[in-house]
Design an enzyme around this catalytic site. Structure first.
Site, mmCIF file in Angstrom:
data_model
loop_
_atom_site.group_PDB
_atom_site.id
_atom_site.type_symbol
_atom_site.label_atom_id
_atom_site.label_comp_id
_atom_site.label_asym_id
_atom_site.label_seq_id
_atom_site.Cartn_x
_atom_site.Cartn_y
_atom_site.Cartn_z
ATOM 1 N N LYS A 37 -5.430 -18.456 -2.326
ATOM 2 C CA LYS A 37 -4.743 -18.640 -1.026
ATOM 3 C C LYS A 37 -5.741 -18.924 0.078
ATOM 4 O O LYS A 37 -5.379 -19.001 1.246
ATOM 5 C CB LYS A 37 -3.954 -17.372 -0.676
ATOM 6 N N ARG B 72 -20.149 -12.096 -22.691
ATOM 7 C CA ARG B 72 -21.042 -10.953 -22.901
ATOM 8 C C ARG B 72 -21.221 -10.086 -21.649
ATOM 9 O O ARG B 72 -21.148 -8.852 -21.720
ATOM 10 C CB ARG B 72 -22.446 -11.419 -23.349
ATOM 11 N N THR B 73 -21.504 -10.706 -20.523
ATOM 12 C CA THR B 73 -21.861 -9.905 -19.342
ATOM 13 C C THR B 73 -20.675 -9.048 -18.903
ATOM 14 O O THR B 73 -20.806 -7.839 -18.700
ATOM 15 C CB THR B 73 -22.341 -10.817 -18.200
ATOM 16 N N ARG C 71 -20.121 -12.066 -10.684
ATOM 17 C CA ARG C 71 -20.684 -13.381 -11.080
ATOM 18 C C ARG C 71 -20.004 -14.438 -10.234
ATOM 19 O O ARG C 71 -18.791 -14.424 -10.051
ATOM 20 C CB ARG C 71 -20.419 -13.656 -12.559
#
Ligand code: CP
Length: 305
Positions: free
Chosen positions: A80, A51-52, A101
């Site tokens: 890396k 959703r976000t 996020r």
């Protein structure tokens, strides 16, 4: 909020929060407004999301902006060994705003401190989820006609639930009475309860949901989050602690609405979905309007009336 990062709901005044809700109403009336054709929005998701991320990308697209970013780190130079600081400093060269996020609490604050462009916290570990909070406020105001003097039950994982932390702190502006329903092991942290006490508001704690279901205007269900437990046995003990069924709603108030940030696992039975009190999918739609409001506000662009 022009040119400001959005990291914690506590960084913003009641008036600023209401300003975003009012702005979101304009986008609900007219979602497709190509008012940001020059903007580049970077979505950096170090942790899963449906959703976000997608509602931010939908919001950006409906504003005419371009979106770059990643939905997991497997194809990025994080593999890396690139640091968060270097990733942020690099993306600042390519975009006008970062939506991030990350699983680590405080990572969004850190990113905002090193970034040269605004950063929006799309969830940092168990800490905060301020954009979810704004769409929750929008959904509550839309369904109840007000944010003031409501009884709200917060149910499930109150300890690790970042949406619960942000929403509790925001609702402290509105003379809310809180009904905190959780297993003993997942009670609301003292630091969040402190906000309620500071405002001299009432809160009541329960383990049995049925003790408060008839009193409340909003039932805010949350998932018990397996990913936050270090001990799998601890998760097994509480994973199905609450399962809301239609039969449990027979004596609920007529204005009650059931919210959930989603995703759900078992905590709301599918037999609730057809109940008119179920509001969680409309709540997810509200996320698009609210995120249009957030992007346009931070980038200093006014919606059409
Ligand atoms: N509510 C919410 O944050 O959902 P996602 O994890 O799917 O983004």
């Amino acid at each position: 909020m022009k040119n400001r990062s959005l990291i914690s709901i506590n960084d913003h005044t009641k008036e600023e929060l209401i300003g975003i809700l009012d702005r979101a109403e304009k986008f609900e009336k007219k979602p497709k407004q190509h008012i940001m054709p020059q903007a580049v929005v970077a979505t950096l998701f170090f942790e899963p999301s449906t959703r976000t991320r997608l509602s931010f990308e939908s919001a950006a697209n409906q504003l005419g902006a371009r979106v770059i970013g990643f939905s997991d780190t497997s194809s990025t130079s994080v593999q890396k060994g690139e640091s968060l600081k270097d990733t942020i400093l690099t993306v600042c060269q390519y975009a006008d705003i970062i939506i991030m996020r990350h699983p680590v609490e405080g990572s969004a604050r850190f990113a905002s401190e090193v970034a040269t462009i605004p950063v929006v916290n799309a969830g940092d570990g168990a800490n905060q989820h301020p954009t979810q909070c704004l769409l929750d406020l929008y959904s509550i105001r839309k369904t109840q006609g007000t944010l003031d003097n409501l009884n709200i039950a917060l149910v499930g994982d109150l300890k690790y639930g970042r949406t619960v932390h942000s929403l509790t702190e925001a609702m402290c502006h509105f003379n809310t009475t809180f009904h905190l329903v959780s297993p003993e092991a997942l009670k609301l942290p003292s630091a969040v309860k402190h906000h309620i006490k500071e405002k001299n508001l009432e809160y009541h704690q329960y383990t049995d949901l049925m003790e408060c279901i008839e009193k409340v205007d909003i039932l805010y269900m949350t998932r018990i989050q397996r990913e936050r437990f270090t001990d799998p046995i601890g998760y097994e003990k509480v994973k199905n602690f609450y399962i809301l069924k239609n039969s449990m709603l027979s004596n609920a108030k007529s204005n009650l609405r059931i919210l959930h940030p989603l995703p759900r696992v078992n905590e709301i039975d599918e037999d609730v979905d057809s109940n008119p009190k179920a509001y969680y999918f409309q709540q997810a739609l509200n996320g698009v309007y609210v995120r249009q409001a957030i992007l346009s506000s931070i980038l200093g662009v006014e919606p059409e009336n």
